[in-house]
Design a protein around this motif. Sequence first.
Motif, PDB file in Angstrom:
ATOM      1  N   ASP A   1       1.000   3.439   2.099  1.00  0.00           N
ATOM      2  CA  ASP A   1       1.553   3.747   3.430  1.00  0.00           C
ATOM      3  C   ASP A   1       2.898   3.064   3.652  1.00  0.00           C
ATOM      4  O   ASP A   1       3.577   3.308   4.657  1.00  0.00           O
ATOM      5  CB  ASP A   1       0.560   3.361   4.530  1.00  0.00           C
TER       6      ASP A   1
ATOM      7  N   ASP B   1      -4.420 -10.520   2.917  1.00  0.00           N
ATOM      8  CA  ASP B   1      -4.750  -9.128   2.622  1.00  0.00           C
ATOM      9  C   ASP B   1      -4.879  -8.308   3.906  1.00  0.00           C
ATOM     10  O   ASP B   1      -5.615  -8.675   4.828  1.00  0.00           O
ATOM     11  CB  ASP B   1      -6.066  -9.069   1.836  1.00  0.00           C
TER      12      ASP B   1
ATOM     13  N   ASP C   1       0.833  -1.202   0.000  1.00  0.00           N
ATOM     14  CA  ASP C   1       0.000   0.000   0.000  1.00  0.00           C
ATOM     15  C   ASP C   1       0.869   1.253   0.000  1.00  0.00           C
ATOM     16  O   ASP C   1       2.078   1.209   0.260  1.00  0.00           O
ATOM     17  CB  ASP C   1      -0.903  -0.027   1.240  1.00  0.00           C
TER      18      ASP C   1
ATOM     19  N   ARG D   1      -1.528  -5.786   0.195  1.00  0.00           N
ATOM     20  CA  ARG D   1      -2.833  -5.911  -0.439  1.00  0.00           C
ATOM     21  C   ARG D   1      -2.777  -7.006  -1.509  1.00  0.00           C
ATOM     22  O   ARG D   1      -1.770  -7.158  -2.192  1.00  0.00           O
ATOM     23  CB  ARG D   1      -3.262  -4.596  -1.091  1.00  0.00           C
TER      24      ARG D   1
ATOM     25  N   THR E   1       1.341  -1.888   4.551  1.00  0.00           N
ATOM     26  CA  THR E   1       0.240  -2.846   4.437  1.00  0.00           C
ATOM     27  C   THR E   1       0.294  -3.607   3.121  1.00  0.00           C
ATOM     28  O   THR E   1       0.487  -3.006   2.059  1.00  0.00           O
ATOM     29  CB  THR E   1      -1.106  -2.118   4.546  1.00  0.00           C
TER      30      THR E   1
ATOM     31  N   ARG F   1       0.711   3.076 -10.881  1.00  0.00           N
ATOM     32  CA  ARG F   1       0.994   4.115  -9.864  1.00  0.00           C
ATOM     33  C   ARG F   1       1.121   5.495 -10.533  1.00  0.00           C
ATOM     34  O   ARG F   1       0.598   6.489 -10.022  1.00  0.00           O
ATOM     35  CB  ARG F   1       2.293   3.768  -9.140  1.00  0.00           C
TER      36      ARG F   1
END
Length: 730
Positions: free
Chosen positions: A314, A335, A312, A319, A317, A431
């Motif tokens: 951040d 996930d 992610d 995914r 995390t 992205r």
Amino acid sequence: MAPPLQQTILIVTGAVYDQAALEETLAAHGFRAQMVNRGDKALAAVHGGGVSLVLLDVALAGSADFELCRHLGAAAGRKLPILMMSPSPNDDEHKRALAAGATGYGRLPYSVGDLVDQVLVELTVHHAWPARPGAPAFDTRGFEVNYHDMMTGTPDAVMLFDAEHGLPIAVNRGAEALLGRENAQLSQMRLVDLCPPEQPDGRPSSLAVRDLIRKVLAGEIRVFSLSFAHSGGRRIDCELRLVMLNKDGHRLYHMRMVDVTGHKLAEALRAGQNKLLEMVARGAPLRQTLDTLMLLVEGQSTGVLCSTLLLDLDGRTMRAGAAPSLPADFMAAIDGLEIGPAVGSCGTAMFRGQAVVVHDIQADPLWAPYAATAARHGLRACWSMPILLDEDKVLGSFAMYYREPRSPGAEELRLIDVATHLAGIAIARTRHEDELIRHRAHLEELVAARTAELRHAKEQAEMASEELSTALENLSMTQDELVRRDKLAALGALVAGVAHELNTPIGNSLMVASTMAERTRAIKAVMEGGLRRSALESYLRQSAEADDILARNLGRAASLVQSFKSIAVDTDQAQRRRFALGNFISELVLPLHAAVKHLPVEVALDIPEALEMDSYPAPLGRVIHALFENSLVHGFEGRAGGRIAIRARATDKDEIALSYTDDGAGIPAEHLGRIYDPFFTTKLGAGGSGLGLHVAHNIVLGVLGGRIGVESVPGKGVAFTMLLPAVAPL
């Protein structure tokens, strides 16, 4: 085992084939090729000795019984291998060839490689095959080389099948290794038993094998493709070269197998990479692209299950990205987990930025918190590689799972590199697009504010625009009215000129006709009292003069009408051809120049001899004629003489620059803009119709497909320049 040097392969055919290539290939195996085109020459060659094998074209084999085949065998005094070759093989012809003594049957025209293969196999099949229950025994007499020695010595996988029973009667070690089965097992399996239920193209293997055997038995020689099943379950893609053999009335086929599985996998990988790059380039959804990548890698290795996880924004995390073959529950459990130093293979690889290989999930501490989940789904090994951007920024991870403990080999490591590279391209592209969307949203806010400012300015501009629009509309109406008036004025001048020009010849004709009518009545009256010879002669003289006047005036009227009609250029009647421009202009100018007797006019030509055009010479002649007349009527009027120059040159745009100049009176500046207008003339009513330059302009632009321009200085002459394509448009 190579045959003795200088043994001969005799080729009996009337057709022409690539003898040089055949001779070169046979020479590599110690043979020489001899080609004859008649039966008697073939018999003489066999009588001479040294012939190891005969390739016999059915067209030269004699009648339907192929008696030349028998004569060749008798001439040899031994069992001579004879391969009958046919341009259109069929079962009936095949049977008659075998009955005549042929040992083989094939197709013409031949591939050199395939034909030499068949020749070598035919010459080296000299072994008595062991009898099997229900299968015929083969005679060992007359064999010189052991077929099993040949099969054992070759590095290829080779099997020999009994065509009647469909079972192998000889198998070499290469075939055993390729199929993962021993000789005893293979000898009880038919060809279709060695294949998976379906071929890669979806056809049942039974149909594919039946079609292949039918072509081989019909004498077709070529490379076939067929997929086999290894004893371990994996598919083996092979290229087969089959050669039909006949021995003592029994039909056999020799099959050589080449494993092309690796080659096909490499081709599939290259094609898959190209497809993925195309998907990325056209902006396919990331999930669809990653699913395609996972399935591509899974197709390259047996038993592998692939996944891609995304990190992610951040930076902590995980995914789920794509895992089309892994259980959905397993991916759902991953996930949302945070990466760390002991978060399975993928979480640890993203945390470290390095590859993590776990060969046994149940025994590795990295998987301790998640081992039960993996066991529930039957997963035992996992190798993960981080997906990096610019060697430092982690985008996600690519993983390969297996259902048994194992470590990666060189091929698996190569696949991991390919997958992470392609996944990195796709993720980075997404992205960047997401970032562009965010920038676009901010830009839209700025645009909205600026739009509000501009809207007010627009409203004020619209008010000013309405005023300008009204003024422009009034101006347009005024312009249209002026154009209408100009057209009416031009039409009035035209009608006046036409009326004046036609009035003179028609009026003269009417006057002469009425005068002659009166004199005719007078002579009739004289005839009643007796006609004198002098009166008759006077009447005839007056009649001849009247005829001459009528002819001149009516001809003048007809000429005027014809000039009015020439406003429309008739392109359908123009004949197109290739011609030398210099010769054409010279021939055209000569009569024009000769016709001007009352005025000394010098005509100079400067046109290269090699200059040619593919165009319409007759319309081009009309243009030159119109310019010539324009010079005589307008340029040289009232002068003692003049000079005309016609020049031409080729341009670098496949055009001809043709210029026409005279040193006459020139054209006033106020008239230059109207010289191509129909019926515009400064000598209306004095012999000029005002149509010459108009017609010339239409021909240049329409028929010849070019352009025409004019320059003039009053008192110094005029210059017309035409740019004409060297090849006129159709």
